[in-house]
Motif scaffolding. Structure first.
Motif, PDB file in Angstrom:
ATOM      1  N   ARG A   1      -3.074  -1.246   0.020  1.00  0.00           N
ATOM      2  CA  ARG A   1      -4.161  -1.771   0.506  1.00  0.00           C
ATOM      3  C   ARG A   1      -4.306  -1.728   2.017  1.00  0.00           C
ATOM      4  O   ARG A   1      -3.332  -0.794   2.829  1.00  0.00           O
ATOM      5  CB  ARG A   1      -4.811  -3.143   0.799  1.00  0.00           C
ATOM      6  CG  ARG A   1      -3.535  -4.311  -0.834  1.00  0.00           C
ATOM      7  CD  ARG A   1      -5.088  -3.627  -1.461  1.00  0.00           C
ATOM      8  NE  ARG A   1      -6.436  -4.702  -1.205  1.00  0.00           N
ATOM      9  CZ  ARG A   1      -6.868  -5.901  -1.473  1.00  0.00           C
ATOM     10  NH1 ARG A   1      -6.046  -6.637  -2.064  1.00  0.00           N
ATOM     11  NH2 ARG A   1      -7.636  -6.194  -0.676  1.00  0.00           N
ATOM     12  N   VAL A   2      -5.728  -1.424   2.646  1.00  0.00           N
ATOM     13  CA  VAL A   2      -6.295  -0.990   3.925  1.00  0.00           C
ATOM     14  C   VAL A   2      -5.457  -2.426   5.011  1.00  0.00           C
ATOM     15  O   VAL A   2      -5.786  -3.545   4.787  1.00  0.00           O
ATOM     16  CB  VAL A   2      -7.213  -0.516   3.984  1.00  0.00           C
ATOM     17  CG1 VAL A   2      -8.093  -0.928   5.745  1.00  0.00           C
ATOM     18  CG2 VAL A   2      -8.396   0.219   3.411  1.00  0.00           C
ATOM     19  N   ILE A   3      -4.656  -1.561   5.694  1.00  0.00           N
ATOM     20  CA  ILE A   3      -4.841  -2.879   6.877  1.00  0.00           C
ATOM     21  C   ILE A   3      -6.221  -2.384   8.039  1.00  0.00           C
ATOM     22  O   ILE A   3      -5.972  -3.842   8.655  1.00  0.00           O
ATOM     23  CB  ILE A   3      -3.277  -2.585   7.889  1.00  0.00           C
ATOM     24  CG1 ILE A   3      -1.856  -3.431   6.198  1.00  0.00           C
ATOM     25  CG2 ILE A   3      -3.568  -3.221   8.671  1.00  0.00           C
ATOM     26  CD1 ILE A   3      -1.486  -2.673   6.793  1.00  0.00           C
ATOM     27  N   THR A   4      -6.004  -0.836   8.295  1.00  0.00           N
ATOM     28  CA  THR A   4      -6.581  -1.207  10.001  1.00  0.00           C
ATOM     29  C   THR A   4      -8.131   0.911   8.988  1.00  0.00           C
ATOM     30  O   THR A   4      -7.890   0.806   8.380  1.00  0.00           O
ATOM     31  CB  THR A   4      -6.593  -0.790  10.719  1.00  0.00           C
ATOM     32  OG1 THR A   4      -5.024   0.725  10.436  1.00  0.00           O
ATOM     33  CG2 THR A   4      -5.431  -1.760  11.052  1.00  0.00           C
ATOM     34  N   LEU A   5      -8.986  -0.003  10.009  1.00  0.00           N
ATOM     35  CA  LEU A   5     -10.465   0.716   9.588  1.00  0.00           C
ATOM     36  C   LEU A   5     -11.032   1.162  11.140  1.00  0.00           C
ATOM     37  O   LEU A   5     -11.175   0.493  11.429  1.00  0.00           O
ATOM     38  CB  LEU A   5     -11.602   0.151   8.588  1.00  0.00           C
ATOM     39  CG  LEU A   5     -12.219   1.711   8.026  1.00  0.00           C
ATOM     40  CD1 LEU A   5     -12.865   1.594   7.280  1.00  0.00           C
ATOM     41  CD2 LEU A   5     -13.393   1.561   8.870  1.00  0.00           C
TER      42      LEU A   5
END
Length: 209
Positions: free
Chosen positions: A24-28
């Motif tokens: 999953r994405v943690i930071t964008l």
């Protein structure tokens, strides 16, 4: 050059829990760039940097890069909390650009899908692929930065920093000027939630709880 270049560009980067399809994405990090304003010498960029609770533990190798422990991430908001905010710049952009864009696009589309949003057919472009096509050399971001005469990143690096560096690479490849970097590139994400103190190991025994 101006006539051949889309005006509104979005440069993005994500840090994730790992590399698999279950991660999953943690930071964008995102940088919106107005090419016309850039060429006119006006304010031309708008940045965004967000952090999320991925709902799963990070691979140790990924954690060594993004620098956030699993405890801290459990206190951050879910991606869905910011989905409307995040999708807007994608919809505004004439083109979305990332370094190794296939990776970033897969994760971004996956996050939107998980929270019931559909990211339209945004046109993704890859600064790494364009570099490799032009120079026939390895296209890792640090290698490209070295070729440009810039210092590479450290072992830990953030999504907004990498999105900005992606923009620098893309502008360099196209012979365009680079705007001055803002001071907040290395600041914490704008939606950061300070985590509670971790429970001490053996606290119950030590204090008779």
């Amino acid at each position: 050059m101006a006539g051949k270049t889309p005006r509104h560009l979005l440069f993005v980067d994500v840090e994730t829990t790992g590399l698999t399809y279950d991660d999953r994405v943690i930071t964008l990090g995102a940088v919106e760039l107005d090419i016309e304003a850039l060429q006119d010498g006006a304010d031309c960029t708008n940045t965004g940097h967000l952090i999320f609770n991925p709902g799963r533990k990070s691979n140790p190798f990924a954690a060594a890069v993004h620098g956030y422990d699993d405890w801290t991430l459990t206190f951050q908001p879910d991606f869905s909390t910011h989905a409307d905010e995040i999708i807007a710049p994608f919809q505004r952009a004439d083109k979305v650009i990332a370094h190794n864009a296939a990776f970033d696009e897969r994760f971004v589309r996956g996050e939107f899908s998980l929270c019931g949003h559909t990211l339209g057919p945004a046109r993704f472009d890859c600064s790494m692929r364009r570099y490799k096509t032009k120079y026939s050399r390895p296209g890792g971001l640090d290698k490209v930065l070295a070729h440009m005469g810039h210092r590479g990143r450290g072992k830990q690096h953030g999504a907004l920093e990498d999105a900005w560096l992606c923009m620098r690479v893309w502008l360099w490849l196209h012979g365009l000027p680079v705007p001055e970097a803002p001071d907040h590139l290395l600041h914490p994400p704008s939606n950061w939630v300070e985590p509670e103190m971790k429970p001490l190991r053996g606290a119950r025994k030590a204090y008779g709880w």
